[in-house]
Design an enzyme around this catalytic site. Structure first.
Site, short mmCIF file in Angstrom:
data_model
loop_
_atom_site.label_atom_id
_atom_site.label_comp_id
_atom_site.label_asym_id
_atom_site.label_seq_id
_atom_site.Cartn_x
_atom_site.Cartn_y
_atom_site.Cartn_z
N LYS A 1 -31.38 6.82 52.28
CA LYS A 1 -31.70 7.49 53.54
C LYS A 1 -32.88 6.79 54.22
CE LYS A 1 -30.08 11.50 51.16
NZ LYS A 1 -28.77 11.68 51.75
N ASP B 1 -38.10 16.18 44.71
CA ASP B 1 -36.97 15.37 45.18
C ASP B 1 -37.30 15.04 46.63
OD1 ASP B 1 -34.64 14.38 46.23
OD2 ASP B 1 -33.37 16.07 45.62
N TRP C 1 -29.27 21.06 47.45
CA TRP C 1 -29.73 20.05 46.49
C TRP C 1 -30.69 20.65 45.47
CZ3 TRP C 1 -26.38 16.50 46.29
CH2 TRP C 1 -25.70 16.11 47.45
N1 PMP Z 1 -31.26 15.30 46.95
C1 PMP Z 1 -31.21 15.32 48.29
C2 PMP Z 1 -32.31 15.99 49.05
C3 PMP Z 1 -30.14 14.71 48.95
O1 PMP Z 1 -30.08 14.74 50.28
C4 PMP Z 1 -29.13 14.07 48.20
C5 PMP Z 1 -27.96 13.35 48.84
N2 PMP Z 1 -27.59 13.69 50.07
C6 PMP Z 1 -29.21 14.10 46.80
C7 PMP Z 1 -30.30 14.70 46.22
C8 PMP Z 1 -28.16 13.47 45.94
O2 PMP Z 1 -28.36 12.10 45.95
P1 PMP Z 1 -27.38 11.06 45.28
O3 PMP Z 1 -26.14 11.03 46.10
O4 PMP Z 1 -28.19 9.78 45.34
O5 PMP Z 1 -27.13 11.49 43.88
#
Ligand code: PMP
Length: 361
Positions: A196, A172, A102
């Site tokens: 989450k 994030d 990520w």
């Molecule tokens: N950042 C992290 C740490 C994640 O775990 C995730 C999704 N698993 C995301 C960003 C992406 O999130 P989204 O699907 O809401 O775009």
């Protein structure tokens, strides 16, 4: 009613109280004769939910007057692009700490828009640790430094946040926001997809320093500009009303449980239990993550073979536990044990792990 012990990484299990409340309120919400999802986002009834959710978030995080809560759309992935669009000035750059999938995606977007720099990385160690501040090669003129507080796929987590002086710190926190008390006011921006730890998918929570917005670029499309959403309290256009209502229900549950101190006690007990089983049975379960960087939200482990991992996941499912397969990019097993996962579910998993090792070890 039979609820599954749900270890999915996200969307993830929600507190039963938050779901029951929605169930009861769907046909006739607070005497309106309709559900919240059928109500105008300009109604006074919706206003109470919208501002109620923002106020609860600010209260739980003890935000100061210079920090504001926003509810945006497009997931955390849209924040990857919005952040550099708004905050890297023409000719400037921003620093990123790469701790896995990520973070790398966030950095990729910064590079599309401007100059995103990788200031540190744990890629050389297979992303099994959080690189300590001493290893970061920071640019003193960076517009901000971006970290990923919890790495959902790799199972690593920051246990301390760096003090970067005047350089804005951005995180994030999609997979660990509200897992414990922390100084949210030290951040210039925090973002988190809700699905989450705080609600269903469809809403992204942003906590932003208002005085930083004043320095944002002004050539940003209206919907992608933080200043648009800040000025209108996230009511510039139609917000995801039902998702925000669910976030409000979840935050009320967090508060009723005793707030972030109570969350931390629960979460530490759950994580310690699973890591404890791995240290009891080191020949069977192996956690690839360095002890000091282990996540209390996403616990990952390997078994002696991929065959046994498949068998583990299948037998766990038959025993009433879903979502234990590791992310397809890394394999192995993963238990996502966010705030809403009860201790009882983790105890059930721990017992299952011991039994599975006895039968297959
Ligand atoms: N950042 C992290 C740490 C994640 O775990 C995730 C999704 N698993 C995301 C960003 C992406 O999130 P989204 O699907 O809401 O775009």
């Amino acid at each position: 009613m039979s609820r599954t012990w749900n270890f999915y990484a996200g969307p993830a299990t929600l507190p039963l109280a938050a779901l029951e409340r929605a169930k009861n309120e769907i046909p006739d919400w607070e005497g309106t004769g309709m559900s919240v999802m059928e109500t105008s986002h300009r109604s006074k009834e919706y206003d109470a939910v919208h501002y109620g959710a923002m106020d609860l978030m600010a209260e739980l995080l003890e935000l100061d007057d210079d920090h504001q809560v926003l509810f945006l759309q497009g997931g955390a992935s849209t924040q990857f692009a919005m952040l550099p669009m708004n905050f890297i000035p023409p000719g400037g750059s921003a620093d990123y700490v790469n701790t896995g999938t990520w973070s790398a995606k966030a950095l990729k977007e910064a590079k599309i828009i401007a100059n995103g720099r990788e200031a540190a990385s744990s890629e050389g160690d297979g992303f099994t640790r959080i690189p300590p501040l001493g290893e970061w090669n920071l640019d003193p003129s960076a517009a901000y430094v971006h970290i990923t507080s919890n790495n959902t796929i790799k199972g690593t987590q920051y246990h301390d946040f760096p003090d970067l002086g005047d350089t804005p710190l951005v995180a994030d926190m999609s997979s660990d926001i509200l897992w414990r008390p922390f100084d949210a006011n030290a951040f210039s921006l925090i973002y988190a997809g809700a699905q989450k730890n705080i609600g269903p998918s469809g809403v992204t929570v942003v906590i932003i320093r208002k005085s930083w917005i004043e320095q944002a670029n002004d050539n940003v499309p209206t919907m992608l500009s933080y200043s648009t959403h800040s000025a209108k309290d996230s009511l510039f256009n139609t917000p995801p009303t039902f998702a925000i209502y669910m976030v409000r229900n979840v935050l009320e549950w967090v508060k009723e449980q005793g707030g972030l101190d109570a969350m931390e006690r629960r979460n530490r007990a759950k994580g310690d239990l699973l890591y404890g089983v791995m240290s009891e049975l080191p020949d069977f379960y192996r956690c690839p993550v360095e002890p000091a960087s282990r996540s209390y939200m996403n616990v990952v482990w390997r078994l002696p073979s991929e065959e046994l991992e498949k068998k583990f996941v299948a037998e766990a499912l038959a025993a009433g536990m879903c979502g234990l397969k590791g992310h397809r990019s890394v394999g192995g097993c993963r238990a996502s044990i966010y705030n809403a996962m009860e201790m009882e579910g983790v105890e059930y998993l721990a017992e299952f792990m011991r039994k599975f090792a006895r039968e297959n070890g």
